[in-house]
Design a protein around this motif. Structure first.
Motif, PDB file in Angstrom:
ATOM      1  N   MET A   1      48.723  34.831  62.346  1.00  0.00           N
ATOM      2  CA  MET A   1      48.160  34.344  61.079  1.00  0.00           C
ATOM      3  C   MET A   1      47.404  35.471  60.392  1.00  0.00           C
ATOM      4  N   THR A   2      47.879  35.928  59.274  1.00  0.00           N
ATOM      5  CA  THR A   2      47.192  36.996  58.554  1.00  0.00           C
ATOM      6  C   THR A   2      46.431  36.389  57.390  1.00  0.00           C
ATOM      7  N   ALA A   3      45.329  37.060  57.054  1.00  0.00           N
ATOM      8  CA  ALA A   3      44.551  36.595  55.905  1.00  0.00           C
ATOM      9  C   ALA A   3      45.346  36.864  54.634  1.00  0.00           C
ATOM     10  N   LYS A   4      45.072  36.071  53.613  1.00  0.00           N
ATOM     11  CA  LYS A   4      45.728  36.317  52.328  1.00  0.00           C
ATOM     12  C   LYS A   4      45.308  37.662  51.770  1.00  0.00           C
ATOM     13  N   LYS A   5      46.221  38.337  51.098  1.00  0.00           N
ATOM     14  CA  LYS A   5      45.835  39.581  50.414  1.00  0.00           C
ATOM     15  C   LYS A   5      45.022  39.220  49.185  1.00  0.00           C
ATOM     16  N   ARG A   6      44.131  40.160  48.851  1.00  0.00           N
ATOM     17  CA  ARG A   6      43.210  39.868  47.756  1.00  0.00           C
ATOM     18  C   ARG A   6      43.547  40.701  46.529  1.00  0.00           C
ATOM     19  N   ILE A   7      43.530  40.025  45.403  1.00  0.00           N
ATOM     20  CA  ILE A   7      43.812  40.718  44.139  1.00  0.00           C
ATOM     21  C   ILE A   7      42.637  40.519  43.183  1.00  0.00           C
ATOM     22  N   LEU A   8      42.185  41.609  42.617  1.00  0.00           N
ATOM     23  CA  LEU A   8      41.118  41.546  41.609  1.00  0.00           C
ATOM     24  C   LEU A   8      41.743  41.699  40.229  1.00  0.00           C
ATOM     25  N   LEU A   9      41.401  40.757  39.358  1.00  0.00           N
ATOM     26  CA  LEU A   9      41.980  40.744  38.016  1.00  0.00           C
ATOM     27  C   LEU A   9      40.853  40.945  37.008  1.00  0.00           C
ATOM     28  N   ILE A  10      40.946  41.992  36.198  1.00  0.00           N
ATOM     29  CA  ILE A  10      39.877  42.284  35.240  1.00  0.00           C
ATOM     30  C   ILE A  10      40.437  42.215  33.819  1.00  0.00           C
ATOM     31  N   ASP A  11      39.952  41.242  33.049  1.00  0.00           N
ATOM     32  CA  ASP A  11      40.449  41.050  31.683  1.00  0.00           C
ATOM     33  C   ASP A  11      39.392  40.259  30.925  1.00  0.00           C
ATOM     34  N   ASP A  12      39.195  40.554  29.651  1.00  0.00           N
ATOM     35  CA  ASP A  12      38.126  39.850  28.939  1.00  0.00           C
ATOM     36  C   ASP A  12      38.582  38.551  28.276  1.00  0.00           C
TER      37      ASP A  12
ATOM     38  N   LYS B   1      39.459  34.845  28.958  1.00  0.00           N
ATOM     39  CA  LYS B   1      39.342  33.814  29.993  1.00  0.00           C
ATOM     40  C   LYS B   1      40.665  33.118  30.249  1.00  0.00           C
ATOM     41  N   ASP B   2      41.379  32.808  29.159  1.00  0.00           N
ATOM     42  CA  ASP B   2      42.638  32.090  29.317  1.00  0.00           C
ATOM     43  C   ASP B   2      43.677  32.944  30.016  1.00  0.00           C
ATOM     44  N   PHE B   3      43.680  34.223  29.651  1.00  0.00           N
ATOM     45  CA  PHE B   3      44.640  35.098  30.323  1.00  0.00           C
ATOM     46  C   PHE B   3      44.321  35.172  31.812  1.00  0.00           C
ATOM     47  N   LEU B   4      43.044  35.253  32.142  1.00  0.00           N
ATOM     48  CA  LEU B   4      42.629  35.282  33.548  1.00  0.00           C
ATOM     49  C   LEU B   4      43.112  34.041  34.278  1.00  0.00           C
ATOM     50  N   PHE B   5      42.869  32.885  33.660  1.00  0.00           N
ATOM     51  CA  PHE B   5      43.206  31.619  34.294  1.00  0.00           C
ATOM     52  C   PHE B   5      44.712  31.496  34.512  1.00  0.00           C
ATOM     53  N   ALA B   6      45.476  31.791  33.454  1.00  0.00           N
ATOM     54  CA  ALA B   6      46.935  31.662  33.562  1.00  0.00           C
ATOM     55  C   ALA B   6      47.475  32.597  34.642  1.00  0.00           C
ATOM     56  N   THR B   7      46.965  33.822  34.652  1.00  0.00           N
ATOM     57  CA  THR B   7      47.487  34.803  35.605  1.00  0.00           C
ATOM     58  C   THR B   7      47.052  34.454  37.028  1.00  0.00           C
ATOM     59  N   LYS B   8      45.851  33.914  37.127  1.00  0.00           N
ATOM     60  CA  LYS B   8      45.357  33.488  38.440  1.00  0.00           C
ATOM     61  C   LYS B   8      46.303  32.440  39.048  1.00  0.00           C
ATOM     62  N   LEU B   9      46.739  31.484  38.215  1.00  0.00           N
ATOM     63  CA  LEU B   9      47.647  30.450  38.707  1.00  0.00           C
ATOM     64  C   LEU B   9      48.926  31.064  39.273  1.00  0.00           C
ATOM     65  N   ILE B  10      49.438  32.058  38.541  1.00  0.00           N
ATOM     66  CA  ILE B  10      50.672  32.703  39.000  1.00  0.00           C
ATOM     67  C   ILE B  10      50.431  33.421  40.338  1.00  0.00           C
ATOM     68  N   LEU B  11      49.316  34.137  40.406  1.00  0.00           N
ATOM     69  CA  LEU B  11      49.043  34.915  41.614  1.00  0.00           C
ATOM     70  C   LEU B  11      48.799  34.002  42.815  1.00  0.00           C
ATOM     71  N   GLU B  12      48.107  32.903  42.569  1.00  0.00           N
ATOM     72  CA  GLU B  12      47.851  31.978  43.679  1.00  0.00           C
ATOM     73  C   GLU B  12      49.148  31.347  44.154  1.00  0.00           C
ATOM     74  N   LYS B  13      50.015  31.057  43.201  1.00  0.00           N
ATOM     75  CA  LYS B  13      51.325  30.513  43.560  1.00  0.00           C
ATOM     76  C   LYS B  13      52.069  31.525  44.450  1.00  0.00           C
ATOM     77  N   GLY B  14      51.816  32.807  44.171  1.00  0.00           N
ATOM     78  CA  GLY B  14      52.448  33.849  44.986  1.00  0.00           C
ATOM     79  C   GLY B  14      51.777  34.040  46.337  1.00  0.00           C
ATOM     80  N   GLY B  15      50.733  33.276  46.590  1.00  0.00           N
ATOM     81  CA  GLY B  15      50.115  33.318  47.910  1.00  0.00           C
ATOM     82  C   GLY B  15      48.982  34.324  48.043  1.00  0.00           C
ATOM     83  N   TYR B  16      48.393  34.725  46.922  1.00  0.00           N
ATOM     84  CA  TYR B  16      47.296  35.686  46.996  1.00  0.00           C
ATOM     85  C   TYR B  16      45.962  35.004  46.758  1.00  0.00           C
TER      86      TYR B  16
END
Ligand SMILES: Nc1ncnc2c1ncn2[C@@H]1O[C@H](COP(=O)(O)OP(=O)(O)O)[C@@H](O)[C@H]1O
Lengths: 382, 133
Positions: free
Chosen positions: B1-12, B14-29
């Motif tokens: 069992m490996t820990a999830k990889k972590r991704i830091l997303l920097i963007d001003d 909010k909506d872009f952050l949220f939308a992209t976060k959903l995609i990344l989480e779907k990818g298992g990050y």
């Protein structure tokens, strides 16, 4: 600069009686007056004091009235010039007007005539300044509108498309066919809105002179190759044959690779929109020492003759049964502006029901060195 | 069992952050969000992500660049994959941002909006091969 409430008039005349007479008449009517008895002194005063109006005797010893007019209309452009002349020939009047005088006073003149001419000149000056202020205001507004559109309109569109991507990623496997189609259609409509904004911005930038473009030697064969490659999938999808019939070589042209690629893909893209299945889109090219000409022909619906003159106009679209073919009406306007920027031409010939041919004419490299508009800044005449 | 990889997303945005976060989480990050450059750099230190995605066009143009330089200057940021986001705003859709040669190393430049599969594909290319120790 604000207009002073008391207009300042400069009189340049070698005759003391005229200077004194004018001074008295004008001061009595509330003007401030400066005078000079010869040209060099007059020019110096004008440069320092920037009077609103200058009355200049055309015939004086030393530097001539005509020369003074030339220097002052260049150095103190807001000042309105009136010439005083004892021998108003048509020729000298025309010359003085060409050099920038607004009006003339024939000698001898009465104080009333003087005041009437000066009053008109002051009004003219106010108008001139107001016009310039409005023009500057308009340019400033255009600039800030461009910035506004690019920031405030584009970012929400980008975000909406990102949400659509997120929705597909999150719910992709749970969506049925209808839902997927709805999402696809939303995406397509937003994309075409983005294209519209993009075209509109580019057209504004070209008009305003801030469109950044590279001027590099280009091989049109290669550019045509890139554009047909890009458009091949959509042609295939629509069952349209896209073919080229090109010479082995074409003279080099000079211009912006990406901008011109968009011209080609726009025109081919239009052809795919208005050409039915089993139709044909053909690109041919020819050249001489001066021009390279590319023709893009389709076997589509064609354009009614009475609509042809307008299709390069912004937002012009031919209405008809093809209404479902949505577009911005800015594609061809963009193409035309880009071609003009390159010193080239775009033209169209079309027969309704048979098809259309768009013709792009480029200056060859040698020629464009001499004639192309290198600045991309429109020449403003005022 | 490996820990999830972590991704830091920097963007001003909010909506872009949220939308992209959903995609990344779907990818298992596991996803961390920062709304400005300063917060981004601080989070870099506290989170120690496996990859960061930085918007070039925040507030002022220079901000994305300065975040990138700061991260690259840190020991923990020397070799971590960094992606840059560029809006096609500079001029027309075809003139996207290309980092000049003297730029700190950028592993990929992504165009906004970025397609979910492209984004996950680029990330997998950078992180996929690495074995967790
Ligand atoms: N190849 C073509 N065949 C028929 N009509 C065309 C063709 N190209 C352009 N048109 C007509 O010219 C109009 C303006 O074109 P354009 O400026 O590209 O805007 P649009 O985005 O509507 O296509 C179109 O709406 C269409 O009616």
């Amino acid at each position: 600069m604000m207009n002073t409430p008391t207009p300042l008039v400069l009189i340049i005349d070698d005759e003391p009686s005229i200077r004194d007479g004018c001074r008295q008449a004008l001061e009595k009517s509330g003007y401030a007056v400066l005078d000079a008895e010869e040209g060099d002194e007059g020019i110096k005063i004008a440069r320092d004091a920037k009077p609103d109006i200058a009355l200049i005797d055309l015939k004086m010893p030393g530097i001539s009235g005509m020369e003074i007019i030339e220097i002052l209309s260049r150095d103190v452009p807001d000042m309105v010039l009136v010439m005083i002349t004892g021998y108003a020939t048509i020729v000298s009047a025309v010359e003085a007007i060409q050099k920038g005088t607004y009006d003339y006073l024939p000698k001898p003149f009465s104080p009333d005539q003087l005041r009437a001419v000066v009053r008109r000149a002051v009004e003219h000056r106010n108008l001139k300044i107001e016009t310039r202020r409005l023009r500057e205001e308009k340019e400033r507004m255009e600039k800030s509108f461009i910035t506004f559109v690019s920031h405030e309109m584009r970012s929400p569109l980008v975000v909406i498309r990102q949400y659509i991507e997120a929705l597909k990623a999150v719910a992709g496997d749970r969506l049925d066919r209808d839902m997927t189609e709805i999402i696809e259609r939303c995406g397509a409509r937003i994309q075409s809105l983005e294209t519209l904004v993009e075209h509109w911005l580019d057209i504004s930038r070209i008009g305003e002179g801030s469109f950044a473009w590279k001027k590099e030697p280009l091989n049109l064969l290669q550019l045509i190759g890139r554009s047909t490659e890009e458009m091949a999938p959509i042609c295939e999808e629509k069952g349209i044959l896209l073919k080229t019939d090109l010479p082995d070589q074409l003279p080099e042209i000079f211009g912006d690779q990406e901008g011109l690629l968009r011209v080609f893909t726009n025109i081919i893209g239009n052809a795919t929109k208005y050409t039915p299945e089993n139709g044909r889109i053909t690109l041919t090219a020819s050249s001489d020492d001066y021009y390279v000409t590319v023709r893009i022909s389709d076997t589509g619906t064609g354009i009614p003759a009475d609509k042809l003159p307008f299709i390069f106009e912004p937002f012009f679209r031919v209405k008809g049964k093809e209404e479902r073919q949505r577009g911005s009406g800015l594609g061809l306007t963009f193409c035309k502006r880009i071609m003009e920027l390159h010193g080239g031409e775009i033209a169209v010939a079309s027969t309704e029901g048979q098809g259309s041919t768009f013709l792009l004419k480029f200056l060859t490299h040698m020629r464009s060195e001499q004639t192309m508009d290198h600045s991309a800044t429109p020449i403003r005449q005022f | 069992m490996t820990a999830k990889k972590r991704i830091l997303l920097i963007d001003d945005d909010k909506d872009f952050l949220f939308a992209t976060k959903l995609i990344l989480e779907k990818g298992g990050y596991e996803v961390f969000l920062a709304e400005d450059g300063k917060t981004g750099v601080e989070m870099w230190k506290s989170v120690a992500p496996d990859l960061a995605i930085i918007d070039m066009m925040m507030e002022t143009w220079g901000e994305g660049f300065s975040v990138l330089s700061k991260i690259r200057a840190m020991d923990t940021g020397k070799d971590t994959p960094l992606f840059m986001l560029s809006a096609v705003d500079l001029q027309g859709p075809y003139n996207s941002f290309e980092p000049p040669p003297e730029f700190p190393k950028v592993n990929a430049v992504l165009q906004k909006p970025v397609k979910a599969e492209d984004l996950l594909g680029y990330i997998a290319r950078e992180l996929g091969g690495k074995k967790m120790s």
